[in-house]
Design a protein around this motif. Sequence first.
Motif, PDB file in Angstrom:
ATOM      1  N   PHE A 174     -44.156  47.317  16.723  1.00  0.00           N
ATOM      2  CA  PHE A 174     -42.709  48.072  17.545  1.00  0.00           C
ATOM      3  C   PHE A 174     -41.633  47.461  17.554  1.00  0.00           C
ATOM      4  N   ALA A 175     -40.548  48.727  17.175  1.00  0.00           N
ATOM      5  CA  ALA A 175     -39.570  47.758  17.225  1.00  0.00           C
ATOM      6  C   ALA A 175     -38.414  47.923  18.556  1.00  0.00           C
ATOM      7  N   LEU A 176     -36.911  47.196  18.332  1.00  0.00           N
ATOM      8  CA  LEU A 176     -36.581  46.813  19.109  1.00  0.00           C
ATOM      9  C   LEU A 176     -34.668  46.685  18.568  1.00  0.00           C
ATOM     10  N   GLY A 177     -34.954  48.646  18.158  1.00  0.00           N
ATOM     11  CA  GLY A 177     -33.027  48.154  17.778  1.00  0.00           C
ATOM     12  C   GLY A 177     -33.934  48.337  16.180  1.00  0.00           C
ATOM     13  N   THR A 178     -32.831  49.442  15.602  1.00  0.00           N
ATOM     14  CA  THR A 178     -33.262  49.878  13.895  1.00  0.00           C
ATOM     15  C   THR A 178     -33.509  48.471  13.016  1.00  0.00           C
ATOM     16  N   ASP A 179     -34.101  48.259  11.754  1.00  0.00           N
ATOM     17  CA  ASP A 179     -34.311  47.783  11.109  1.00  0.00           C
ATOM     18  C   ASP A 179     -35.091  46.111  11.806  1.00  0.00           C
ATOM     19  N   SER A 180     -35.653  46.458  12.996  1.00  0.00           N
ATOM     20  CA  SER A 180     -36.470  45.496  13.456  1.00  0.00           C
ATOM     21  C   SER A 180     -37.941  46.051  13.488  1.00  0.00           C
ATOM     22  N   LEU A 181     -39.037  44.411  13.606  1.00  0.00           N
ATOM     23  CA  LEU A 181     -40.392  44.983  13.975  1.00  0.00           C
ATOM     24  C   LEU A 181     -41.418  43.914  14.066  1.00  0.00           C
ATOM     25  N   PHE A 182     -41.673  44.548  15.259  1.00  0.00           N
ATOM     26  CA  PHE A 182     -42.940  43.124  16.067  1.00  0.00           C
ATOM     27  C   PHE A 182     -43.806  43.555  16.239  1.00  0.00           C
ATOM     28  N   SER A 183     -44.621  42.684  15.241  1.00  0.00           N
ATOM     29  CA  SER A 183     -46.277  42.867  14.625  1.00  0.00           C
ATOM     30  C   SER A 183     -46.696  41.623  14.112  1.00  0.00           C
ATOM     31  N   PRO A 184     -48.238  41.965  14.349  1.00  0.00           N
ATOM     32  CA  PRO A 184     -49.280  40.778  14.141  1.00  0.00           C
ATOM     33  C   PRO A 184     -48.565  40.003  12.789  1.00  0.00           C
ATOM     34  N   LEU A 185     -48.492  41.137  11.791  1.00  0.00           N
ATOM     35  CA  LEU A 185     -48.344  40.377  10.114  1.00  0.00           C
ATOM     36  C   LEU A 185     -46.719  40.028  10.229  1.00  0.00           C
ATOM     37  N   GLY A 186     -46.002  39.773  10.934  1.00  0.00           N
ATOM     38  CA  GLY A 186     -44.500  39.626  10.826  1.00  0.00           C
ATOM     39  C   GLY A 186     -43.771  40.067  11.540  1.00  0.00           C
ATOM     40  N   THR A 187     -42.749  39.235  12.014  1.00  0.00           N
ATOM     41  CA  THR A 187     -41.658  39.674  12.686  1.00  0.00           C
ATOM     42  C   THR A 187     -40.195  39.639  12.345  1.00  0.00           C
ATOM     43  N   SER A 188     -39.199  40.870  12.268  1.00  0.00           N
ATOM     44  CA  SER A 188     -37.899  41.065  11.957  1.00  0.00           C
ATOM     45  C   SER A 188     -37.130  41.728  13.127  1.00  0.00           C
ATOM     46  N   ALA A 189     -36.662  40.478  13.941  1.00  0.00           N
ATOM     47  CA  ALA A 189     -36.013  40.704  15.007  1.00  0.00           C
ATOM     48  C   ALA A 189     -34.576  40.527  14.281  1.00  0.00           C
ATOM     49  N   GLY A 190     -34.118  41.885  15.342  1.00  0.00           N
ATOM     50  CA  GLY A 190     -32.491  41.984  15.239  1.00  0.00           C
ATOM     51  C   GLY A 190     -31.497  40.948  16.776  1.00  0.00           C
ATOM     52  N   PRO A 191     -30.106  41.566  16.656  1.00  0.00           N
ATOM     53  CA  PRO A 191     -29.499  41.473  18.311  1.00  0.00           C
ATOM     54  C   PRO A 191     -30.940  42.480  19.129  1.00  0.00           C
ATOM     55  N   ILE A 192     -30.892  41.457  20.483  1.00  0.00           N
ATOM     56  CA  ILE A 192     -32.039  42.402  21.055  1.00  0.00           C
ATOM     57  C   ILE A 192     -31.654  42.044  23.048  1.00  0.00           C
ATOM     58  N   PRO A 193     -31.299  43.666  22.668  1.00  0.00           N
ATOM     59  CA  PRO A 193     -31.231  43.985  24.309  1.00  0.00           C
ATOM     60  C   PRO A 193     -31.358  42.376  25.486  1.00  0.00           C
ATOM     61  N   ALA A 194     -30.012  42.157  27.001  1.00  0.00           N
ATOM     62  CA  ALA A 194     -30.698  41.260  27.812  1.00  0.00           C
ATOM     63  C   ALA A 194     -30.682  41.693  28.743  1.00  0.00           C
ATOM     64  N   LEU A 195     -32.393  41.682  28.435  1.00  0.00           N
ATOM     65  CA  LEU A 195     -33.283  41.958  29.392  1.00  0.00           C
ATOM     66  C   LEU A 195     -33.761  40.685  29.439  1.00  0.00           C
ATOM     67  N   PRO A 196     -34.310  40.205  30.914  1.00  0.00           N
ATOM     68  CA  PRO A 196     -34.749  38.693  30.644  1.00  0.00           C
ATOM     69  C   PRO A 196     -36.459  39.016  30.212  1.00  0.00           C
ATOM     70  N   ILE A 197     -37.109  40.145  30.304  1.00  0.00           N
ATOM     71  CA  ILE A 197     -38.434  40.193  30.435  1.00  0.00           C
ATOM     72  C   ILE A 197     -38.765  40.483  28.878  1.00  0.00           C
ATOM     73  N   PHE A 198     -37.860  40.600  28.054  1.00  0.00           N
ATOM     74  CA  PHE A 198     -37.336  40.696  26.636  1.00  0.00           C
ATOM     75  C   PHE A 198     -37.712  38.705  26.324  1.00  0.00           C
ATOM     76  N   GLY A 199     -37.536  37.753  27.549  1.00  0.00           N
ATOM     77  CA  GLY A 199     -37.706  36.170  27.324  1.00  0.00           C
ATOM     78  C   GLY A 199     -39.010  36.056  26.550  1.00  0.00           C
ATOM     79  N   VAL A 200     -40.017  37.272  26.547  1.00  0.00           N
ATOM     80  CA  VAL A 200     -41.645  36.913  25.565  1.00  0.00           C
ATOM     81  C   VAL A 200     -41.679  36.845  24.728  1.00  0.00           C
ATOM     82  N   LEU A 201     -40.414  37.857  24.368  1.00  0.00           N
ATOM     83  CA  LEU A 201     -41.424  38.443  22.963  1.00  0.00           C
ATOM     84  C   LEU A 201     -40.870  36.993  21.960  1.00  0.00           C
ATOM     85  N   PRO A 202     -41.564  36.497  20.949  1.00  0.00           N
ATOM     86  CA  PRO A 202     -41.774  36.035  19.792  1.00  0.00           C
ATOM     87  C   PRO A 202     -40.436  35.747  19.024  1.00  0.00           C
ATOM     88  N   SER A 203     -40.058  34.738  18.766  1.00  0.00           N
ATOM     89  CA  SER A 203     -38.726  34.775  17.457  1.00  0.00           C
ATOM     90  C   SER A 203     -39.153  34.575  16.058  1.00  0.00           C
TER      91      SER A 203
END
Length: 404
Positions: free
Chosen positions: A267-296
Amino acid sequence: MKRTPVALLAALEALIALVIGVGVLVVPATLIWAIGTGFSENWAIFWHAAVDFWLLGNGVHLSVTLPDALVGGLGVLGASDPFVLSLAPLGVTALMVFLGIRAGSRSAEADHPIVALVAGVLSFALFSTLVVFAAGSEVIEAGRVSGFLFPPLVFGASMALGIAVRQSRRGEPVFGGRLAALDRLDEPANSIMRTGLRGGALGLAAMIGAASLIVTILLIINYPLITGLYESTQLGVGGGIVVTLAQLLYLPTFIIWAAAWLAGPGFALGTDSLFSPLGTSAGPIPALPIFGVLPSGSVAMSWALLLVPLLCGFLVGLWIRRSRVDAGELSIREGAVAVAASAAVAGIALGLLAWFAAGSFGPGRLAEMGPVAWLVGLVFLAEIAIGGLLGLISGSARQISGRI
């Protein structure tokens, strides 16, 4: 029971469902207004926020225009331009689906289920129209057309499902036999289709259960980080309660994201981002505490979790083997067709859920949030099909080895 009492009872069920659905949001909003602001703010602000959130959970898109004073404090690119909120809190959706199924189940006890369905949907449409007119503000505007159509559609589909399930369990013809197309098929085709529906539901339930378990484990492991994010945002008591309630209502949405992650596309958390078992490309993430579970970054051995959907398919194939093929209802070839039907049902269902769990969550790059629905559905279909065939064959292999 005559038609008029049936229609009146269905209308009452629709009104109760609407009151509960909206009230679940209005009551906490009122408590926040009373406790958090000390009655100093205008209650209408909290009413509009609760109603707008309810509409968002029913698929209604919200058009947002932020005031200039708030835009400067956010510091988000594109916040000065009007944007759309369309990412649905599936907790609200699930509540309305449950209330609709419950209303349909009760209406199935009457002698005129179609009358009850029509009366319930029309009544809900009338009541929800009043809610739409009461929604909106200077900042947020709800789409009128979608507001008139989508809430009755969600409730009506759920109510019809409740009626059908209730009548099917009681051994009655669904809707008085008007939907008896399956009964007109020959027995093998009938059995294959019914097995496919149940197998698809089993595969989807196993996948959602696995995703829920993973989200729960991540929340427990990352609890200190989530607490730290709460403290760093300095929301105060009222703001903390609002954010927590919002996260709880979005929790089913996050579970669908986890299912999309397990399936592979992620899934994506913004344009040009991707969270996947095969790789993660993360940009700025919304400031919600629950997103602390996401891998960097990429997690070692996360690709091994791609076995989860295959195991879900294996479970489906094993169930078809033991409950249908070994019982003599289906041949091994027909069992393979049933596996394919199960895969189609599970893939389409998860694809639809992924579609509901995607949308816009803010301005700029936040306009793209969630999974790509068609890709998630297609990949999950293939995974259930492969795992299901392995389960079907493994049951056959065990039976043959037992004979030898």
